[in-house]
Scaffold this motif. Structure first.
Motif, PDB file in Angstrom:
ATOM      1  N   ARG A 102     100.999 -79.631  66.320  1.00  0.00           N
ATOM      2  CA  ARG A 102     101.871 -80.640  66.940  1.00  0.00           C
ATOM      3  C   ARG A 102     102.572 -80.097  68.169  1.00  0.00           C
ATOM      4  N   GLY A 103     102.645 -78.772  68.270  1.00  0.00           N
ATOM      5  CA  GLY A 103     103.407 -78.176  69.363  1.00  0.00           C
ATOM      6  C   GLY A 103     102.594 -77.887  70.614  1.00  0.00           C
ATOM      7  N   THR A 104     101.269 -78.091  70.546  1.00  0.00           N
ATOM      8  CA  THR A 104     100.424 -77.826  71.711  1.00  0.00           C
ATOM      9  C   THR A 104      99.589 -79.067  72.020  1.00  0.00           C
ATOM     10  N   PRO A 105      99.125 -79.203  73.269  1.00  0.00           N
ATOM     11  CA  PRO A 105      98.368 -80.401  73.623  1.00  0.00           C
ATOM     12  C   PRO A 105      97.007 -80.454  72.913  1.00  0.00           C
ATOM     13  N   LEU A 141      94.283 -91.208  79.535  1.00  0.00           N
ATOM     14  CA  LEU A 141      93.269 -90.619  80.409  1.00  0.00           C
ATOM     15  C   LEU A 141      92.595 -91.690  81.262  1.00  0.00           C
ATOM     16  N   PHE A 146      85.078 -74.640  74.335  1.00  0.00           N
ATOM     17  CA  PHE A 146      84.736 -73.629  75.347  1.00  0.00           C
ATOM     18  C   PHE A 146      84.984 -72.209  74.826  1.00  0.00           C
ATOM     19  N   TYR A 179     102.531 -73.688  76.282  1.00  0.00           N
ATOM     20  CA  TYR A 179     102.949 -75.060  75.948  1.00  0.00           C
ATOM     21  C   TYR A 179     103.867 -75.055  74.735  1.00  0.00           C
ATOM     22  N   TYR A 180     103.517 -74.211  73.753  1.00  0.00           N
ATOM     23  CA  TYR A 180     104.323 -74.156  72.540  1.00  0.00           C
ATOM     24  C   TYR A 180     105.755 -73.732  72.876  1.00  0.00           C
ATOM     25  N   LEU A 183      94.363 -81.625  74.105  1.00  0.00           N
ATOM     26  CA  LEU A 183      93.334 -81.253  75.088  1.00  0.00           C
ATOM     27  C   LEU A 183      93.032 -79.756  75.009  1.00  0.00           C
ATOM     28  N   ILE A 184      94.097 -78.942  74.936  1.00  0.00           N
ATOM     29  CA  ILE A 184      93.927 -77.486  74.856  1.00  0.00           C
ATOM     30  C   ILE A 184      93.233 -77.109  73.553  1.00  0.00           C
ATOM     31  N   SER A 240      86.017 -87.060  76.197  1.00  0.00           N
ATOM     32  CA  SER A 240      85.217 -87.243  77.414  1.00  0.00           C
ATOM     33  C   SER A 240      85.226 -85.957  78.234  1.00  0.00           C
ATOM     34  N   THR A 241      86.298 -85.149  78.102  1.00  0.00           N
ATOM     35  CA  THR A 241      86.384 -83.917  78.896  1.00  0.00           C
ATOM     36  C   THR A 241      85.436 -82.833  78.382  1.00  0.00           C
ATOM     37  N   TYR A 243      92.762 -70.198  77.214  1.00  0.00           N
ATOM     38  CA  TYR A 243      93.249 -71.441  76.597  1.00  0.00           C
ATOM     39  C   TYR A 243      94.265 -71.139  75.498  1.00  0.00           C
ATOM     40  N   PRO A 254      87.190 -68.217  78.315  1.00  0.00           N
ATOM     41  CA  PRO A 254      87.961 -69.419  77.970  1.00  0.00           C
ATOM     42  C   PRO A 254      88.885 -69.235  76.774  1.00  0.00           C
ATOM     43  N   PHE A 301      89.654 -77.652  73.997  1.00  0.00           N
ATOM     44  CA  PHE A 301      89.069 -76.648  74.896  1.00  0.00           C
ATOM     45  C   PHE A 301      88.889 -75.305  74.189  1.00  0.00           C
ATOM     46  N   VAL A 302      89.897 -74.905  73.397  1.00  0.00           N
ATOM     47  CA  VAL A 302      89.780 -73.640  72.662  1.00  0.00           C
ATOM     48  C   VAL A 302      88.553 -73.705  71.758  1.00  0.00           C
ATOM     49  N   ALA A 343      89.804 -90.546  73.670  1.00  0.00           N
ATOM     50  CA  ALA A 343      89.389 -90.497  75.078  1.00  0.00           C
ATOM     51  C   ALA A 343      89.276 -89.057  75.573  1.00  0.00           C
ATOM     52  N   LEU A 344      90.039 -88.144  74.939  1.00  0.00           N
ATOM     53  CA  LEU A 344      90.037 -86.752  75.394  1.00  0.00           C
ATOM     54  C   LEU A 344      88.682 -86.090  75.269  1.00  0.00           C
ATOM     55  N   ASN A 377     107.550 -76.463  74.641  1.00  0.00           N
ATOM     56  CA  ASN A 377     107.878 -77.475  73.651  1.00  0.00           C
ATOM     57  C   ASN A 377     109.146 -77.109  72.884  1.00  0.00           C
ATOM     58  N   LYS A 393     103.289 -82.704  76.374  1.00  0.00           N
ATOM     59  CA  LYS A 393     101.950 -82.323  75.937  1.00  0.00           C
ATOM     60  C   LYS A 393     100.872 -83.116  76.690  1.00  0.00           C
TER      61      LYS A 393
END
Lengths: 215, 219
Positions: A61-64, B69, A74, B197-198, A66-67, A162-163, B190, B186, A70-71, A159-160, B201, B159
Motif C-alpha cells: 500500500r505504501g508504494t505505487p 492513465l 522487468f 516512494y515508501y 506501477l513500480i 498496458s505499460t 525499481y 531494473p 515493473f519490479v 490500465a497499468l 509516503n 503514488k
C-alpha cells in the motif's frame, strides 16, 4: 467528432475490453485469496504471522502499483522469475489489490460487535468456532461494500498493465491515439467500454449489498 | 540470471534525488489544483445553474469511471489537438489535478450537504450574500469535516503521480528508467525507487496526521 472512425476502431476495443475483464477477474481471485491470508495473519496470535501480514500490507500500500509491476516484470528475470506480460499483470495487480482488500476484510471483522465474540466464548465456543460460526458470517456482510470499492479500483488500475505491453483497453487506446491523432474520439470509445465494466461491477456490488447486508 | 548488486545504484544518487524532487513538485502542485478545483466542482454541482452543473457532473462521472492513465493520454494528446502546446509537466499536473479534483469534489459535495443548515441561515440573516456564506461559513466547515478522506486522496495522488512517467515527465520512475537504460539493472533501481516512494509516503502520512490533529483541535 469523427464517428466513422469510432465505428471502425470499435471491434478492436471490444476485444481489448475482454482482456481487461479477464485480467481483472483473475487478479480479483488472486487478490481475494491473498487478502484473506493477510487479514488472518494480521489478526493472528503469532507475532511472526502478524509481522508478515503487516509488512505485506504496508509495503504494497505504501508504494505505487506501477513500480510493483515493473519490479516483477522487468526486475523478475534478474532473480530468475520470467513471466509473460499477462501473467505478470495478473500477479502484480492481484498482489497489489490484495493488500487493500486485506484491510477491508480486517476492518469488517473488527467491526463486528465484541459482545458477539464474548457471548460465543461464554457458551463454550472455541476461538476457531467463534470466528467461523459467529464473527465471519456477520463480517461477510460488512465487507461486501468495501471489497466492491476495491474491485472497481482494480478494474481501473488494470490500465497499468498496458505499460508492460498487455494489449488491453488502455494499450489499444494509446496505440490508436498515436496512429490517428484523434484523442477525443479514441478516449470516447475506451471510456464507453470502461464505464460499462465499472457500472456492471458497481451494480453487482449494489445487488449483493442489498441482498445480504441490509438486515 | 545475474547477481543483484545494489552498489550500482550509488553513482545515480543525484539523478534519483532529482527524480524525487520532481515527484514532490508534481504531487504538491497537483494536490493544490485538485483541492481548489474540487471545491469549485462541488459548488458547481450543488448550486450552479443546470447549464454548468450538468457538464460538470458528466465530467466527474467520466473521470471517476475511467483509469487515470487513459485520462493522461487524453489530456497530453488532446491539448495539442485543440492547439494548446503546453509542456509535459503542465499536462501531468493538469491530468493528476483534475483526476483527484473529481474525487475530492465527490467527498466535499457530501461534506457541504452535511453542514448544518442553521449555519447558512445564520450567515444569511446577519447579511452575508450567498457566495460569502459559502466562502466563509459553509465550505470551511465542510473542508474540516472531510479532512481525513481528502487526506487519503492525497496519499493516493502521491503514488499515482508515478503514472506521468509514461508521458515523459522526469520524475522518480522516469529517473529510474533512465538509469536502467544505462546499467540494465531494473530490479535494483525499481526497488530503490519503491523504497523512496515508501519514505515519501511516510512523510506525507505524518504531515497529514498533524494537519488532521490541528483541524480536530480547532473544532
Amino acid at each position: 467528432m469523427d464517428f466513422s472512425l469510432m465505428q471502425r476502431v470499435f471491434p478492436f476495443f471490444v476485444e481489448a475490453a475482454l482482456v481487461t475483464i479477464q485480467i481483472s477477474a483473475l487478479a480479483l481471485i488472486l487478490g481475494l485469496a491473498m487478502a484473506a491470508l493477510a487479514a488472518a495473519a494480521k489478526l493472528s496470535r503469532s507475532w511472526v504471522l502478524r509481522a508478515v501480514g503487516t509488512a505485506y500490507v504496508s509495503l504494497f500500500r505504501g508504494t505505487p502499483c506501477l513500480i510493483q509491476l515493473f519490479v516483477l516484470y522487468f526486475g523478475g528475470p534478474q532473480i530468475g522469475i520470467n513471466l509473460e506480460p499477462f501473467a505478470a499483470g495478473v500477479i502484480g495487480l492481484g498482489a497489489n489489490i490484495g493488500a487493500y482488500m486485506a484491510e477491508s476484510i480486517r476492518g469488517a471483522i473488527l467491526a463486528v460487535d465484541k459482545g458477539q465474540t464474548e457471548a460465543a466464548r461464554t457458551i463454550g465456543f472455541g476461538r476457531a468456532q467463534t470466528m467461523r460460526l459467529v464473527v465471519l458470517p456477520q463480517a461477510a456482510r460488512l465487507m461486501i461494500r468495501p471489497l466492491g470499492v476495491n474491485t472497481v479500483a482494480l478494474v481501473k488500475g488494470s490500465a497499468l498493465v498496458s505499460t508492460i505491453s498487455v494489449v488491453e483497453l488502455t494499450y489499444t487506446a494509446q496505440r490508436f491515439i498515436g496512429s490517428t491523432y484523434k484523442p477525443f474520439e479514441i478516449f470516447g470509445v475506451a471510456a464507453l467500454l470502461y464505464m460499462i465494466i465499472v457500472y456492471a461491477v458497481a451494480r453487482t456490488v449494489d445487488m449483493l449489498d442489498r441482498r445480504y447486508a441490509q438486515v | 540470471m545475474q547477481g543483484l548488486d545494489f552498489s550500482t545504484v550509488l553513482p545515480y544518487t543525484d539523478l534519483l534525488l532529482k527524480g524525487v524532487w520532481w515527484t514532490v513538485v508534481l504531487t504538491t502542485s497537483s494536490a493544490v489544483l485538485s483541492f481548489f478545483a474540487g471545491i469549485l466542482f462541488a459548488i458547481a454541482v450543488l448550486y450552479a445553474p443546470a447549464v454548468v452543473a450538468y457538464p460538470v457532473r458528466l465530467f466527474m462521472w467520466l473521470f471517476m469511471g475511467t483509469p487515470l492513465l487513459l485520462q493522461l493520454f487524453l489530456i497530453y494528446f488532446g491539448l495539442v489537438q485543440i492547439g494548446l502546446d503546453i509542456p509535459a509537466l503542465g499536462a501531468g499536473i493538469l491530468g493528476l489535478g483534475l483526476h483527484f479534483a473529481v474525487y475530492n469534489a465527490d467527498v466535499l459535495r457530501a461534506g457541504i450537504v452535511a453542514v448544518d443548515p442553521g449555519q447558512s441561515e445564520g450567515a444569511r440573516s446577519i447579511g452575508f450574500g450567498r457566495w460569502q456564506t459559502l466562502r466563509y461559513v459553509v465550505v470551511p466547515q465542510a473542508v474540516r469535516n472531510t479532512a481525513p478522506p481528502i487526506g487519503s486522496n492525497m496519499i493516493a495522488l502521491l503514488k499515482e503521480s508515478s503514472l506521468v512517467s509514461v508521458i515523459g515527465i522526469a520524475e522518480l520512475v522516469h529517473a529510474a528508467q533512465l538509469a536502467i537504460s544505462e546499467t540494465f539493472r531494473p530490479f535494483e533501481f525499481y526497488i530503490t525507487a519503491a523504497a523512496l516512494y515508501y519514505l515519501l509516503n511516510l512523510v506525507l502520512e505524518e504531515g497529514l496526521r498533524r494537519i488532521e490533529k490541528k483541524v480536530e483541535v480547532s473544532r
